[in-house]
Structure formats: C-alpha cells, structure tokens
Design a protein around this motif. Structure first.
Motif, PDB file in Angstrom:
ATOM      1  N   MET A 387      31.857  14.099  51.582  1.00  0.00           N
ATOM      2  CA  MET A 387      32.455  14.316  50.255  1.00  0.00           C
ATOM      3  C   MET A 387      31.490  15.107  49.371  1.00  0.00           C
ATOM      4  O   MET A 387      31.902  15.995  48.638  1.00  0.00           O
ATOM      5  N   LEU A 391      33.813  18.941  52.288  1.00  0.00           N
ATOM      6  CA  LEU A 391      35.138  18.818  51.691  1.00  0.00           C
ATOM      7  C   LEU A 391      35.363  17.388  51.192  1.00  0.00           C
ATOM      8  O   LEU A 391      35.098  16.430  51.915  1.00  0.00           O
ATOM      9  N   ALA A 392      35.832  17.252  49.945  1.00  0.00           N
ATOM     10  CA  ALA A 392      36.209  15.927  49.455  1.00  0.00           C
ATOM     11  C   ALA A 392      37.719  15.871  49.292  1.00  0.00           C
ATOM     12  O   ALA A 392      38.318  16.787  48.749  1.00  0.00           O
ATOM     13  N   ARG A 393      38.327  14.805  49.802  1.00  0.00           N
ATOM     14  CA  ARG A 393      39.784  14.700  49.717  1.00  0.00           C
ATOM     15  C   ARG A 393      40.142  13.461  48.916  1.00  0.00           C
ATOM     16  O   ARG A 393      39.436  12.451  48.983  1.00  0.00           O
ATOM     17  N   PRO A 394      41.259  13.513  48.185  1.00  0.00           N
ATOM     18  CA  PRO A 394      41.644  12.349  47.373  1.00  0.00           C
ATOM     19  C   PRO A 394      41.798  11.085  48.224  1.00  0.00           C
ATOM     20  O   PRO A 394      41.512   9.992  47.761  1.00  0.00           O
ATOM     21  N   GLU A 395      42.211  11.233  49.475  1.00  0.00           N
ATOM     22  CA  GLU A 395      42.455  10.047  50.303  1.00  0.00           C
ATOM     23  C   GLU A 395      41.168   9.440  50.884  1.00  0.00           C
ATOM     24  O   GLU A 395      41.206   8.417  51.557  1.00  0.00           O
ATOM     25  N   ASP A 396      40.027  10.058  50.620  1.00  0.00           N
ATOM     26  CA  ASP A 396      38.773   9.526  51.160  1.00  0.00           C
ATOM     27  C   ASP A 396      38.448   8.130  50.624  1.00  0.00           C
ATOM     28  O   ASP A 396      37.832   7.316  51.323  1.00  0.00           O
ATOM     29  N   LYS A 435      38.646   9.602  43.709  1.00  0.00           N
ATOM     30  CA  LYS A 435      39.865  10.409  43.876  1.00  0.00           C
ATOM     31  C   LYS A 435      39.701  11.797  43.278  1.00  0.00           C
ATOM     32  O   LYS A 435      40.223  12.783  43.778  1.00  0.00           O
ATOM     33  N   SER A 438      36.874  15.909  44.318  1.00  0.00           N
ATOM     34  CA  SER A 438      37.013  17.310  44.740  1.00  0.00           C
ATOM     35  C   SER A 438      37.084  18.220  43.514  1.00  0.00           C
ATOM     36  O   SER A 438      36.607  19.357  43.548  1.00  0.00           O
ATOM     37  N   GLU A 439      37.664  17.705  42.421  1.00  0.00           N
ATOM     38  CA  GLU A 439      37.712  18.493  41.175  1.00  0.00           C
ATOM     39  C   GLU A 439      36.343  18.472  40.480  1.00  0.00           C
ATOM     40  O   GLU A 439      35.849  19.491  40.015  1.00  0.00           O
TER      41      GLU A 439
END
Ligand SMILES: Cc1cc2nc3c(=O)[nH]c(=O)nc-3n(C[C@H](O)[C@H](O)[C@H](O)COP(=O)(O)O)c2cc1C
Ligand code: SF4
Ligand code: FES
Lengths: 453, 161
Positions: A387, A391-396, A435, A438-439
């Motif tokens: 993360m 890549l960071a994903r909301p579902e992490d 969540k 990533s932003e």
C-alpha cells in the motif's frame, strides 16, 4: 486536575548524579540490608508477603507474581530454576535497560531474595544480545556480590547457596516469550512451547519447575521484602498496586521514563503535563499504551460503560485523556497496560504507514512454527508495505483485517495475538484512512512527517 | 578453526555454567563471532564436537538468531533502529545518511571495507530516538547531523589504524 507527583521506588537512583553501578555505592545507599534480613526469615513468609502485596508482573501480561510463585511444583524433587527475563524487546519499552545499566545490584538483590523465597539454587539472567555492556555490568556486579557472600555458596553463613549466571540472547524478539526463552537457554531455536503441558512452573528449564520474572518485577519484590506486602499494597490502587514505570516515546515534548503509583495518573496527565504535550504546532492523533502489540487508541474516541469502584458500580464516560493508566482500566477500554511502553503519534502520521512499520517488525520476528502466525504476519507486512510503496486499493483494509482475524487463538504462543492486534485495531479505528490511502498518496505529506517504512 | 587462547579458555569456562552442555550454544557462538568477526563454515562442526551435538543442531541456531552472521562484514557495524518510535523521529533518514556517508547499501560492506550499515529492530531506547548502535556502543538522538559527525569519527578512527 494536576498530575500526581512521581514516586520513584524502582527508579530511585536512576540518573542520580554521583550514583554508580558498583557494589560500594549500592551498599552505601543501604543495599543488601533487605537480603540480610530476608535470609533470616522463613521462605514461606516471603512468598506470603509477595501474595499480600498484589504485585503484578511487569513483563507484559500483568500476572500476579504471588500466584505465579504459588503454582510452582515443589513436590517433584527436581531443582527449581529462576530466570530473570531481561530480554526487553517489546517495541516502545525501555525501563529494564536503565535498571541493569545504572542499578544492577538492585536487580541482583531482588533476584536473590526471590531465589531464597522459592528455594532456587540456580538463576539465569537472560539479557538481550544487543546489550553487551549491560551483560558485562551484570557479570561484574554478580562477581562483586559473590565476593561479598551475597551470591554463591553458603550465603551469609546461612547454609543456603545460589548461583546467578548471565546468558546473552542474540537478537530475536521471541526470546522474550517465556517458553521461547527457555528453549533458547537450552541452546535451541527460540520456538515457544505449547501450554499445556509446558507451563514453566511445572515443566520449564530442563523440564524442571521454573519461575520466569521480568527485571522490574524482581526489583518490586525487593521493595516488598523491605516494607512488607501490606504496605506495598497501599501504594497505587486496589488491584493495581505498587508503582508503574511508563516509557513514553514518539511525538511528545519530553519523552522518557516516569514512575507513578499505579492507577493514579491518566493518559492526559501523563502526556500533556508530565511529557509536555505535543510538539509545537501539532496535535495528538493516536497512542499505543502498552508496547507495540497493545491495541491503538484514537484521540477523540469515547469509552462508556460501568466499572467497579470499591463496592459500587459506577458509570464511566472517558476520552483517551481521561483513562487511568492501570492494567484494569486499559483492559476495560479494549487495550492493555502491557509493558508500560507508551508510543505517541501526532497529526503528521499516516496510520497506514505506521501500521506498515509495525507489521514489518512482527513478520521479521515470528518464530515460524505456526502457519497462521508465520504466513499471516508476512502477508500483513506485504499488503501494508505494498500500500505504501506500490498500489493501494480501497479493499486492502478488509483484506488486512481478514488476515489478522485468522491468527489469534490458532497459535502456540501469544505472539499470534500480539501480531494481529495492531492490524485489527488500526483498521477498526482508522479504517477511513486505509480506504482513502490511494488518494492520500497523491497529495503532499504533512510538513515534518517522516518516512516510516 | 583458529581461535585465540583467551577465547578457548572462555569457552571452557562458560560450559560449566549449565547442567547440560547444549545450553552453552549461544555463548559459544557469541565468543567465536567476537573472535573471528563472523561464524565461518566449520563453526557448526566445531561446536557440535565440543558440545556433543550434531552440526545441524548448531546450524539451525545460527540461522535463527539475527545477530549471528555467516559472512564477514565491514570493520565497523552500524546498526540503525528501524522500529516505530525511532522511525517517528526520522530513523529512516538517519539510516540513509549513513549509507550515503559510506557509499553503501543496507547489509553490504562499504567499498572501503570500513562499515556495514544494517537496520535492526527496537533497541529498547525508544525515549532517545532515533538510536544507532556502532559495534557495542549505543548512540542516542542520532539525527542526520549527528550521523555525519559519527561517520567522520569512524573515518578518523580508521585513519589511526
Ligand atoms: C511475544 C512475547 C514477547 C515477550 N517479551 C517479553 C520481554 O521482552 N520481557 C519480558 O519481561 N517479558 C516478555 N514477555 C512476557 C513473558 O512471556 C513473561 O510473561 C514474563 O517474563 C513474566 O514475567 P512477569 O510475570 O514478571 O511479568 C513476552 C511475551 C510474549 C508473548
Ligand atoms: S505464534 Fe508465532 S511466534 Fe508464537 S510459536 Fe507460533 S509462529 Fe512462533
Ligand atoms: S523503536 Fe528504536 S529503540 Fe525502540
């Protein structure tokens, strides 16, 4: 309410100008007088004093010391060993270091009293490998104590004999866990043993009954032998007796070690008054109250419920600042007092990055015996560090939680809990931050923020 | 294995501290590493013979504990704490400063053979973060400026050798 005054019974001489770690200085300050009196008493009386004192272990679990001593198998006919747990490696904890470096004879006196009380003839001090000076200081102190007949054969002419040896670890955190420590002392990998049947009190070192106590705990025993269990139990609060040493680190003005009667100081008093509050221009965001495995607290959250005060049940409604810093209150709000290591984070810290730092620690330190712990701690590290660095994903957040939830209760030792609590609590309290990460990554870091992983 | 006479006598002494020889494993590994600088390949055979064990019993211990190494490192070992309290106060920057000063990367011997920089986990001195151990010495509050100063000191000491 202003913070109570410090009461230094264990750290009385720490940082005192002119105080040295040799036996001459210790004896000039009244040292070994307690041992001299103790060896004239019945061992059972000393155990009773410790039971009366309500002393709880300072290594992390807060287990009553008198109860632990009461569980020792004394009928087996095998020798009883005592091991001083000087592995001090729970992140955020730094108290035993100062006792061993600056006041080693306090530990040796406490150890000898505890050995006499439990009819122990051989004790080992297991000190972490990264304290080579500490090991040398202890070895010198033991030699001095032996020369003065406080350690070794026929102590003070009583016919009672007991040896102490220093044993150095080699950089593995899991050696702090008592059964891992025992394996390590037997010359093996520090793979913790399954309990039952391997309770140290029954099947410990060399399959003999063994007492494992933390450095600080044994110093409290010395104080108890001197002043009596009853007098000790009046310091602090019922159930949380004696003093507590807090090791405060991270984002405060005055980090360091502070000793207070247990349960008399709140988190807010400790951090704001004693430690001088947040760094200039910052605000507190989160705090881990008892070593890195304790569940994190978020400033702004509230804790409500009922608690027992004397004979009454009273409502409580606390912010983080209001929580009394004792084992029971911290336990009530879902975290723990643990080893007393208080790690403070301010508003420059991103929680995903802080967790990634902690996860890297646990995946490095898992002994690898249990699949859920070995693989789980590794995956929690991989996901949180991806993360941050990829890549960071909301579902992490959900993924991390699902890995963490599959570890506790399915492992040989409490490391399984210790490694999953950070992830579970960070996500429960700062889920939004995970969540949105990533932003967040696309924006500039706050001024003064440091790289954490 | 070529051990100094003092090492050999310390080895024989430390074995007497324990009711079983095997318990002397960690002390022996420390003594050999302090003498030679690392644990050469024949360490397992040698200790196994000394303690009446199989070589695998030694090798599995060497590979478990982070402080034991099977390869030589630089003459000085710079160990920077990586864990949270130190990181919160700039431990990663401190580490990068040492890497830059000695033109090296984590875990490698610097080109001049002088240092190996490593990250280690919490050194139990979190109240004086960031902390660094250089060989046996603990250094507290090591920010980038102090890292540079310590690096200069290491270089000055190297010149005197
Ligand atoms: C993963 C893990 C690490 C531990 N590390 C330490 C440590 O570094 N020092 C310590 O005194 N106890 C540590 N403990 C607690 C010990 O297992 C043991 O409970 C303690 O030494 C008992 O001493 P006490 O009753 O005096 O607290 C650790 C426990 C676990 C599960
Ligand atoms: S829980 Fe982890 S550290 Fe404990 S025995 Fe299992 S693998 Fe080892
Ligand atoms: S986190 Fe660096 S010494 Fe504890």
């Amino acid at each position: 309410m202003p913070a109570p005054a410090q009461r230094r019974i264990i750290f009385q001489h720490i940082d005192e100008p002119g105080y040295t770690n040799d036996i001459g200085c210790y004896v000039r300050n009244g040292g070994y007088e307690v041992l001299k009196k103790a060896v004239g008493r019945k061992p059972e009386e000393l155990i009773d004093e410790v039971k009366k004192s309500g002393l709880r272990g300072r290594g992390g679990a807060g287990f009553p010391c008198g109860v632990k001593w009461g569980l020792v198998d004394r009928k087996s006919g095998k020798p009883i060993y005592l091991i001083v747990n000087a592995d001090e490696s729970e992140p955020g904890t730094f108290k035993d270091r100062y006792i061993m470096h600056q006041d080693p004879h306090q530990l040796i006196e406490g150890t000898m009293i505890s050995c006499f009380a439990n009819n122990v003839k051989q004790a080992y001090i297991y000190i972490r490998g990264e304290m080579p000076h500490g090991a040398r200081i202890l070895e010198k102190a033991i030699a001095e104590a032996r020369a003065a007949n406080f350690v070794g054969p026929n102590i003070l002419g009583t016919g009672y004999s007991c040896e102490i040896f220093v044993h150095r670890g080699a950089g593995a955190y899991i050696c702090g866990e008592e059964t891992g420590l025992i394996e390590s002392l037997e010359g093996k990998r520090a793979n913790p043993r399954i309990k039952p049947p391997y309770f140290p009190a029954v099947l410990g070192l060399y399959q003999c009954p063994t007492i494992v106590n933390n450095v600080e705990t044994l110093c409290h025993v010395k104080y108890i032998a001197e002043h009596g269990g009853e007098a000790y139990s009046k310091i602090g609060t019922p159930g949380n007796t004696g003093t507590r040493i807090f090791c405060v680190s991270g984002h405060v003005q005055r980090p360091g070690y502070y000793e207070f009667p247990a349960g008399t100081i709140t988190m807010g008093q400790l951090l704001n008054e004693v430690c001088g509050g947040p760094l200039p221009g910052r605000t507190f965001k989160a705090v881990i109250p008892g070593g890195s495995s304790a569940k994190i607290l978020r400033f702004g959250e509230r804790f409500k419920g009922k608690r027992k005060v004397g004979a009454e049940m009273l409502d409580y409604d606390w912010g983080v600042e209001d929580v009394p810093m004792d084992f029971d209150s911290l336990g009530m709000i879902g975290t723990m007092g643990g080893s007393g290591g208080v790690i403070v984070m301010d508003d420059t810290v991103n929680m995903v990055e802080a967790l990634a730092n902690i996860n890297a620690f646990y995946s490095h330190e898992s002994c690898g015996q249990c699949t859920p712990c070995r693989e789980g701690s590794l995956w929690m590290k991989k996901i949180s560090s991806r993360m941050v660095h990829g890549l960071a994903r909301p579902e992490d957040a959900a993924l991390l939680k699902s890995v963490a939830d599959q570890i506790p209760g399915r492992t040989i030792c409490a490391f399984g809990e210790a490694c999953s609590w950070p992830t579970q609590s960070f996500i429960a309290k700062f889920g939004d931050e995970f969540k949105q990460y990533s932003e967040t990554k696309k924006t500039a870091k706050p001024e003064g923020a440091h790289e954490l992983v | 294995m070529n051990l100094k006479p003092e090492t050999l006598s310390k080895i024989d002494e430390v074995i007497t501290h324990y009711p079983t020889k095997r318990s002397a494993m960690l002390p022996l590994l420390h003594l050999i590493q302090e003498d030679i600088g690392y644990l050469p390949e024949d360490t397992s055979e040698w200790i196994a013979a000394k303690l009446d064990l199989q070589p695998i019993n030694v090798l599995e211990v060497i590979t478990f504990y982070p402080m034991f190494r099977q390869k030589p490192i630089g003459r000085r070992h710079v160990k920077v704490c990586r864990t949270l309290s130190c990181a919160l106060l700039g431990g990663y920057k401190t580490c990068a400063a040492f890497e830059k000063e000695f033109h090296t990367h984590l875990g490698e011997v610097s080109p001049d053979g002088e240092v190996t920089v490593d990250f280690v986990e919490c050194l139990a001195s979190c109240g004086t973060a960031p902390v660094v151990m250089i060989d046996d010495e603990l250094h507290e509050k090591v920010d980038v400026a102090k890292a540079k100063q310590l690096s200069d000191q290491i270089r000055a000491e190297a010149k005197q050798r």
